[in-house]
Scaffold this active site. Sequence first.
Site, short mmCIF file in Angstrom:
data_model
loop_
_atom_site.label_atom_id
_atom_site.label_comp_id
_atom_site.label_asym_id
_atom_site.label_seq_id
_atom_site.Cartn_x
_atom_site.Cartn_y
_atom_site.Cartn_z
N ALA A 47 8.49 -6.14 5.61
CA ALA A 47 8.63 -7.54 6.22
C ALA A 47 9.29 -8.52 5.12
CB ALA A 47 7.22 -8.14 6.56
N CYS A 167 -0.59 -2.43 7.37
CA CYS A 167 -0.50 -3.46 6.98
C CYS A 167 -1.83 -4.37 6.61
CB CYS A 167 0.36 -4.58 8.15
SG CYS A 167 0.52 -6.38 7.35
N LYS A 206 2.79 5.27 10.09
CA LYS A 206 2.63 4.95 8.58
C LYS A 206 1.27 4.46 8.50
CE LYS A 206 4.87 2.45 4.79
NZ LYS A 206 3.92 1.26 4.65
N ASP A 269 4.19 3.38 -5.18
CA ASP A 269 4.72 3.42 -6.69
C ASP A 269 5.47 4.39 -7.17
OD1 ASP A 269 2.38 1.58 -6.81
OD2 ASP A 269 0.91 2.81 -7.48
N ARG A 292 8.98 -1.40 -2.92
CA ARG A 292 9.51 -2.40 -3.89
C ARG A 292 10.47 -2.06 -4.82
NH1 ARG A 292 3.20 -3.10 -5.28
NH2 ARG A 292 3.54 -0.86 -4.98
C1 LIG Z 1 7.37 -7.45 0.98
C2 LIG Z 1 6.50 -6.40 1.48
C3 LIG Z 1 6.70 -6.34 3.05
C4 LIG Z 1 6.17 -5.09 3.58
N1 LIG Z 1 6.17 -4.95 4.91
C5 LIG Z 1 5.63 -3.81 5.45
C6 LIG Z 1 6.04 -3.63 6.46
O1 LIG Z 1 6.52 -4.36 7.62
N2 LIG Z 1 5.32 -2.57 7.30
C7 LIG Z 1 4.89 -1.43 6.51
O2 LIG Z 1 4.34 -0.61 7.04
N3 LIG Z 1 4.60 -1.77 5.32
C8 LIG Z 1 5.25 -2.81 4.69
N4 LIG Z 1 5.03 -3.13 3.46
C9 LIG Z 1 4.38 -1.81 2.74
C10 LIG Z 1 5.72 -0.93 2.22
O3 LIG Z 1 6.17 -0.44 3.14
C11 LIG Z 1 5.11 0.07 1.12
O4 LIG Z 1 4.03 1.00 1.80
C12 LIG Z 1 4.25 -0.28 0.03
O5 LIG Z 1 5.10 -1.54 -0.69
C13 LIG Z 1 4.13 0.76 -1.34
O6 LIG Z 1 5.24 1.50 -1.33
P1 LIG Z 1 5.80 0.98 -2.91
O7 LIG Z 1 5.21 1.06 -4.08
O8 LIG Z 1 7.22 1.94 -2.96
O9 LIG Z 1 6.44 -0.58 -2.76
C14 LIG Z 1 5.43 -3.98 2.73
C15 LIG Z 1 5.52 -4.28 1.24
C16 LIG Z 1 5.96 -5.30 0.55
C17 LIG Z 1 6.06 -5.49 -0.52
#
Ligand SMILES: Cc1cc2nc3c(=O)[nH]c(=O)nc-3n(C[C@H](O)[C@H](O)[C@H](O)COP(=O)(O)O)c2cc1C
Length: 419
Positions: A47, A167, A206, A269, A292
């Site tokens: 988001a 979320c 998810k 991660d 991220r």
């Molecule tokens: C700023 C931000 C917004 C996110 N928005 C969503 C979202 O809209 N839907 C969702 O399923 N996960 C959302 N997430 C979670 C990510 O999709 C992901 O599951 C989470 O960041 C872990 O993955 P990573 O370690 O690669 O960042 C969001 C994460 C962040 C940091």
Amino acid sequence: MPRRGFTVKKNWDNPVEHAMPADARVPAEVRIGRVAVRPATVLAPMAGVTDTVFRRFIRHASLFARDQGSGIRDQRVEKIEKRSEIEDVESAISNVESGCGLIMTEFTSADGLARMRETKRRRYLTFYDDEHPIGAQLFGSNPETLAEAARIVEETGFDTVDLNLGCPAKRVVGCNGGSGLLRDLPKIGEIFRAIRSAVTIPFTVKFRMGWNDAQIVCIELAKMAEAEGLDGLALHARTREQGYSGQAQWRWIAAVKQAVKLPVVGNGDVRTPEDAAAMVAETGCDAVMIGRAAPANPWIFRQIAQYTATGGYEKPTNEDRYGMIRAYFEMLLAEAEATRDLPRDARMGDPVGKMKQFATWFTHGVPGGAKLRAAIYQARTGPAVLCEVERFFVAQVDGTATDATDGAMDFREAALVCD
Ligand SMILES: Cc1cc2nc3c(=O)[nH]c(=O)nc-3n(C[C@H](O)[C@H](O)[C@H](O)COP(=O)(O)O)c2cc1C
């Protein structure tokens, strides 16, 4: 087998000899129902981040590859513009080129979607031809409303529809959406059935492992998804209570993979190509999802593809970063211009605000980046932001830059936080 946190030694001289062992290779393809995801990497829904401009930016990230330095800026921006003009972009652009096989929208409220005017819907569900394959993510708790929203997603032309059960935001959980539903498996079952019978496009979910460590439901949930005819799963291996803290517990991705035959996408991660290889090796997941790390390093998908093939990967130079920042800003301005005459609720949001947000992520690791970020925050218009970017990099090239304190930064320091 590469272990998590270990850096696999790279050999640049003879990369083929050092190609990944088969069990650590991010697969070349995963099929989510009828949709081929090639290679098996996914841009996570985020988001406030994964709007159409950012998604296309990631898709085109390969165009920012080093081209021996000559005229980087104009050439790259021109390439992007040309690409957008190609009519049959879908066939002209290979996902393998950017290394990202599937992109996803930000999460969208099913209630909002079912209620909102057509023009506003357009803003939430806008995507371009070169974004295929693309999934739209929905959140909500009412089965009928979610089914109606999924129908809208299908009619709009998305390749897949995804249900958000992860979320952790209070305002979403408060309405029983997102990870709030993890405490009510029967309701999830109802939602699965309602959406499944409403659409024919692939339907995925998810989710997080559970509400907290005492209530881990991911295996049960994955089995339910399989029984109800979903086409794929993505597990962010944390609980709701964990938020974004601590480490993702990849062993739960492995456990889910063992429990079902559906394609399982691992998430949590992955910050480097080495992490992606380690996640595949440790969990056996069918695809890797990255959140991220993407805004801080839009090359990550391409780097994973390179690493999988050769055991090595290119790292961006300052010139590459410059090309990237400029091109992204140009794309934002172009989108703002393209939507300028639409009704207010169909227009793109404030491009200057977006520029500032992204400049922060993009300039991590650039010497003197802190100074650039400060200058960008003072700027009030899009052209003024671009001007600061240009001035900064010209100084780098001239050797007149003074502040070189902002050295390589682990992107963890730049970690984004979902509210
Ligand atoms: C700023 C931000 C917004 C996110 N928005 C969503 C979202 O809209 N839907 C969702 O399923 N996960 C959302 N997430 C979670 C990510 O999709 C992901 O599951 C989470 O960041 C872990 O993955 P990573 O370690 O690669 O960042 C969001 C994460 C962040 C940091």
